[in-house]
Motif scaffolding. Structure first.
Motif, PDB file in Angstrom:
ATOM      1  N   GLU A 162       0.878  -1.194   0.017  1.00 27.92           N
ATOM      2  CA  GLU A 162      -0.179  -0.174   0.053  1.00 27.92           C
ATOM      3  C   GLU A 162       0.725   1.372   0.085  1.00 27.92           C
ATOM      4  O   GLU A 162       2.051   1.083   0.557  1.00 27.92           O
ATOM      5  CB  GLU A 162      -0.837   0.134   1.255  1.00 27.92           C
ATOM      6  N   MET A 163       0.261   2.319  -0.539  1.00 30.57           N
ATOM      7  CA  MET A 163       1.118   3.690  -0.615  1.00 30.57           C
ATOM      8  C   MET A 163      -0.068   4.623  -0.263  1.00 30.57           C
ATOM      9  O   MET A 163      -1.105   4.476  -0.630  1.00 30.57           O
ATOM     10  CB  MET A 163       1.539   4.073  -1.829  1.00 30.57           C
ATOM     11  N   ARG A 164       0.291   5.542   0.511  1.00 33.44           N
ATOM     12  CA  ARG A 164      -0.737   6.698   0.795  1.00 33.44           C
ATOM     13  C   ARG A 164      -0.247   7.921   0.564  1.00 33.44           C
ATOM     14  O   ARG A 164       0.853   8.143   0.795  1.00 33.44           O
ATOM     15  CB  ARG A 164      -0.975   6.622   2.538  1.00 33.44           C
ATOM     16  N   LEU A 165      -1.027   8.783   0.018  1.00 36.35           N
ATOM     17  CA  LEU A 165      -0.829  10.284  -0.501  1.00 36.35           C
ATOM     18  C   LEU A 165      -1.538  11.071   0.392  1.00 36.35           C
ATOM     19  O   LEU A 165      -2.748  10.969   0.460  1.00 36.35           O
ATOM     20  CB  LEU A 165      -1.129  10.498  -1.774  1.00 36.35           C
ATOM     21  N   TYR A 166      -0.996  12.202   1.067  1.00 35.10           N
ATOM     22  CA  TYR A 166      -1.360  13.112   1.643  1.00 35.10           C
ATOM     23  C   TYR A 166      -1.108  14.580   1.116  1.00 35.10           C
ATOM     24  O   TYR A 166       0.101  15.090   0.890  1.00 35.10           O
ATOM     25  CB  TYR A 166      -0.891  13.303   3.329  1.00 35.10           C
TER      26      TYR A 166
ATOM     27  N   LYS B 100      13.447  17.252  -5.718  1.00 37.86           N
ATOM     28  CA  LYS B 100      11.967  16.634  -6.365  1.00 37.86           C
ATOM     29  C   LYS B 100      11.683  15.662  -4.964  1.00 37.86           C
ATOM     30  O   LYS B 100      10.753  15.679  -4.398  1.00 37.86           O
ATOM     31  CB  LYS B 100      11.710  15.944  -7.481  1.00 37.86           C
ATOM     32  N   TYR B 101      12.518  15.063  -4.423  1.00 38.19           N
ATOM     33  CA  TYR B 101      12.372  14.254  -3.063  1.00 38.19           C
ATOM     34  C   TYR B 101      13.236  14.200  -2.095  1.00 38.19           C
ATOM     35  O   TYR B 101      14.346  14.387  -2.357  1.00 38.19           O
ATOM     36  CB  TYR B 101      12.226  12.670  -3.927  1.00 38.19           C
ATOM     37  N   VAL B 124       8.600  16.275  -2.825  1.00 36.18           N
ATOM     38  CA  VAL B 124       7.878  15.359  -1.900  1.00 36.18           C
ATOM     39  C   VAL B 124       8.507  14.645  -0.993  1.00 36.18           C
ATOM     40  O   VAL B 124       9.720  14.125  -1.406  1.00 36.18           O
ATOM     41  CB  VAL B 124       7.385  14.499  -3.146  1.00 36.18           C
ATOM     42  N   ASP B 129       5.273   4.200   6.397  1.00 36.70           N
ATOM     43  CA  ASP B 129       3.971   4.204   7.019  1.00 36.70           C
ATOM     44  C   ASP B 129       4.193   4.984   8.649  1.00 36.70           C
ATOM     45  O   ASP B 129       3.578   5.924   9.251  1.00 36.70           O
ATOM     46  CB  ASP B 129       2.901   3.521   7.194  1.00 36.70           C
ATOM     47  N   ARG B 132       5.384   8.722   9.666  1.00 35.90           N
ATOM     48  CA  ARG B 132       4.377   9.606   9.741  1.00 35.90           C
ATOM     49  C   ARG B 132       3.484   9.494  10.927  1.00 35.90           C
ATOM     50  O   ARG B 132       3.046  10.242  11.627  1.00 35.90           O
ATOM     51  CB  ARG B 132       3.422   9.447   8.263  1.00 35.90           C
ATOM     52  N   THR B 153       4.593  13.443   3.413  1.00 32.73           N
ATOM     53  CA  THR B 153       3.270  13.271   2.647  1.00 32.73           C
ATOM     54  C   THR B 153       2.855  12.062   1.827  1.00 32.73           C
ATOM     55  O   THR B 153       1.934  12.304   0.976  1.00 32.73           O
ATOM     56  CB  THR B 153       3.204  14.574   1.797  1.00 32.73           C
ATOM     57  N   VAL B 154       4.076  11.255   1.246  1.00 30.08           N
ATOM     58  CA  VAL B 154       4.006  10.151   0.513  1.00 30.08           C
ATOM     59  C   VAL B 154       4.465   8.934   1.475  1.00 30.08           C
ATOM     60  O   VAL B 154       5.483   9.075   1.781  1.00 30.08           O
ATOM     61  CB  VAL B 154       4.564  10.288  -0.988  1.00 30.08           C
ATOM     62  N   THR B 155       3.542   7.900   1.832  1.00 27.18           N
ATOM     63  CA  THR B 155       4.423   7.009   2.687  1.00 27.18           C
ATOM     64  C   THR B 155       3.944   5.582   1.936  1.00 27.18           C
ATOM     65  O   THR B 155       2.947   5.537   0.960  1.00 27.18           O
ATOM     66  CB  THR B 155       3.267   6.914   3.933  1.00 27.18           C
ATOM     67  N   TYR B 156       4.527   4.420   2.372  1.00 26.92           N
ATOM     68  CA  TYR B 156       4.449   3.137   1.852  1.00 26.92           C
ATOM     69  C   TYR B 156       4.496   2.243   2.945  1.00 26.92           C
ATOM     70  O   TYR B 156       5.072   2.766   3.982  1.00 26.92           O
ATOM     71  CB  TYR B 156       5.662   3.012   0.738  1.00 26.92           C
ATOM     72  N   ASN B 157       4.065   1.055   2.671  1.00 29.46           N
ATOM     73  CA  ASN B 157       3.946   0.065   3.866  1.00 29.46           C
ATOM     74  C   ASN B 157       5.064  -0.956   3.798  1.00 29.46           C
ATOM     75  O   ASN B 157       5.719  -1.747   4.635  1.00 29.46           O
ATOM     76  CB  ASN B 157       2.745  -0.471   4.379  1.00 29.46           C
TER      77      ASN B 157
END
Ligand SMILES: [Zn+2]
Ligand SMILES: [Zn+2]
Ligand SMILES: [Zn+2]
Lengths: 315, 313
Positions: A162-166, B100-101, B124, B129, B132, B153-157
């Motif tokens: 899963e990825m989440r964008l905020y 950019k990142y 970005v 996860d 955050r 503001t961009v997360t992954y698990n």
């Protein structure tokens, strides 16, 4: 890639003619000749924008291209699917005129098919982050879709799980479960609106024109069993009131249940037909067309799914 | 006498809590109290055509930079007080593109405090996860407050890959070790790996025992790094670089296991923390490891906290 238009049937029939010989082993049908024509630029009705909530807009599919969802935030836009490359200018135009003039920050491909991801190449040139599952990138690089437009570009950001964008105080969850319609399908969930986009993992509305004939893209790792599991997971894992499928109309969780049941019916019927172990792929083809499922032949479901279903479900 | 002992225990407990907080490395320095940022200079080391390491001080997380046609990608962001110096170091390499990142190896302030100034310019910020989730927890006795502008503001698990500047950049989330939100960043083509604060360089690594980290996790992930990498991989540690290899990780791994076993044995014998510190279980490992920000006493305290919490469970 879901719809088929009557205008195509002659071409499809011609392409299918050479393929009548029964085969002992599962054999892919000659898809290149069948599908190449469909993916060429074609005239399409003008795009419109439908407001779902304060921050979500749908740009409905228009002809064979996919539905697009636009999330609007103070800091920019997030798009789910982007239609074909040649429709980029019109897509941007309708978004700018009807939805928002904020910058587009992220594009999410629900899967690798060109009617959903074709315009990636244009958004990447604009510096937009394009996100897909890992197979969503690999399948485009490996040109898994017969007749796909040349010059397609895959996502530049990929993930597992899963990825989440905020963005601008809004949250978007992107999940890759595993094989279904293809091996690359992701679902995109907007928790604040309780809306989910499932790409071609369902086809809501318009069932008479193709939704009841699921296109299982076995060439790109699709699987009927996986697809059923995917829909059960979506129903179990998300609280949603509305759902947007890759094509067709907006729906509710009941439409996901209904589509899962269509897939269950296909699996049950094909399993029962193949159970005695004597049937060939050609027998299955006849059965799918003339039996209770009434799959069009030729048709996309048949062309992309027959050999895979046969190999997958024969005892 | 009894009262005095309680006093000592309280002081030590406070010291452990402070060490766990990363005082001196993260929370403390985050407010700019521990380090004289004005005096710090950034040292840049080139690792490959378009890859660099930037180091400021032992208490500042090492930054890596990738540069190319798509722009600049950073791993970790130092401190806001060092932002201008970091940008100057980036530009001094000839990199002209926008940043950019920023990828955070974990949540600690010595790696993330500089995020906000990049985010403000449109960068970005990416992390696992848990980074955050933990940064948004209310400040507590055991965990500091993290400014909202520094939150990714961009997360992954699990895993994520960026295709950027012609490089394939893999973000790998290992089992909980330094924290439960660690990211190993692997530049596949250049064969360079940033391991954040997992065991790598010679030092007494902070262990984020209040952020889901553990000594056993550190030991396991040190071994994991050597499976993910190969003997040719240039491994960039979170502190005290610029580059180490399997040799350093193996030696650190042995040190972690030996000291853990010594401390576990003394806890079972009923020894108190101050008795264990006084027994100097790290003594034969101190040489060459005192350049970091965690003293042996603090480090012993972290392991003691971790092991005694686990024994209670
Ligand atoms: Zn499709
Ligand atoms: Zn650190
Ligand atoms: Zn740390």
């Amino acid at each position: 890639m879901k719809r088929q238009r009557p205008a195509l049937l002659a071409i499809l029939a011609a392409a299918a003619l050479g393929l009548g010989a029964p085969a002992a082993r599962a054999q892919p049908l000659d898809q290149m000749s069948v599908l190449a024509t469909d993916l060429k630029p074609q005239p399409y009705p003008p795009f419109t924008a439908v407001k779902l909530s304060d921050d979500l807009w749908q740009i409905p599919g228009s002809g064979s291209n996919s539905n697009v969802m636009v999330l609007v935030t103070d800091e920019g836009l997030i798009l789910v699917d982007v239609k074909y490359d040649y429709q980029y200018d019109d897509l941007i135009k309708v978004i700018r005129e009807k939805v928002s003039t904020k910058p587009i920050k992220f594009v999410i491909d629900t899967h690798y098919h060109a009617d959903h991801s074709g315009a990636n190449v244009r958004f990447l040139k604009d510096g937009v982050q394009v996100i897909s599952s890992i197979p969503g990138r690999e399948d485009i690089l490996a040109k898994k879709q017969p007749g796909a437009p040349v010059g397609m570009a895959p996502a530049n950001v990929t993930f597992t799980g899963e990825m989440r964008l905020y963005l601008g105080g809004k949250e978007v969850r992107i999940r890759h479960y595993g094989p279904g319609h293809t091996n690359s399908d992701v679902v995109v969930y907007f928790p604040q609106d309780r809306v989910i986009c499932v790409g071609d993992l369902a086809h809501i509305g318009d069932l008479e024109r193709g939704g009841q004939y699921p296109l299982i893209d076995y060439i790109a790792g699709g699987s009927i069993g996986g697809w059923i599991e995917r829909l059960n997971s979506i129903l179990a894992d998300y609280k949603f009131d509305r759902v947007m499928s890759g094509h067709g109309t907006l729906g509710t969780p009941a439409d996901i249940v209904a589509y899962r049941d269509i897939l269950e019916r296909v699996r049950t019927d094909v399993r029962a037909f193949l159970a005695d172990g004597t049937k060939t792929q050609a027998d299955l083809r006849t059965h799918l067309n003339k039996g209770p499922l009434h799959w069009p032949d030729p048709g996309f479901a048949m062309v992309r799914g027959l050999h895979g279903l046969y190999a997958d479900l024969k005892p | 006498m009894h009262n005095f002992r309680i006093g000592v225990v309280k002081t030590l407990a406070a010291a452990v809590a402070m060490a766990a907080l990363g005082f001196g490395t993260a929370a403390h320095a985050q407010q700019g109290q521990a380090m004289d940022f004005a005096k710090l200079q950034i040292k840049t080391t080139k690792l490959a055509d378009n890859l660099y390491v930037m180091e400021a001080a032992p208490g500042v997380g090492n930054v890596m930079m990738l540069t190319g046609a798509d722009g600049v990608l950073l791993i970790d962001s130092m401190f806001p007080q060092l932002h201008d110096k970091l940008m100057a170091a980036i530009r001094a390499t000839g990199a002209t593109g926008p940043v950019k990142y920023v990828i955070n190896t974990h949540l600690h302030g010595d790696h993330t405090a500089g995020n906000g100034l990049f985010a403000k310019d449109g960068t970005v910020i990416i992390a696992q996860d848990s980074v955050r989730r933990r940064m948004l927890l209310p400040k507590s006795e055991l965990t500091p407050a993290y400014p909202p502008e520094n939150v990714p503001t961009v997360t992954y698990n699990d895993r994520m890959t960026l295709h950027f500047d012609g490089e394939d950049i893999e973000l790998i989330h290992p089992p909980a070790a330094h924290t439960d939100g660690d990211t190993i960043v692997y530049f596949k083509k250049a064969n360079v790996m940033h391991v954040g604060d997992l065991p790598a360089s010679f030092r007494f690594n902070n262990i984020g025992v209040n952020d889901g980290g553990s000594v056993d996790g550190m030991i396991a992930d040190g071994k994991l790094v050597m499976k993910l990498a190969n003997s040719q991989t240039k491994i960039v540690p979170g502190h005290l670089g610029p580059v180490v290899g399997f040799k350093e990780i193996t030696i650190q791994d042995t040190m972690f296991q030996t000291v853990r076993d010594r401390i576990a044995k003394m806890i079972k014998q009923g020894k108190t923390l101050e008795q264990i510190v006084a027994a100097e279980p790290t003594k034969d490992f101190n040489e060459g490891r005192l350049g970091g920000n965690i003293t042996p006493a603090r480090w012993i305290g972290l392991i003691y906290t971790d092991l005694t919490r686990r024994m209670k469970k």
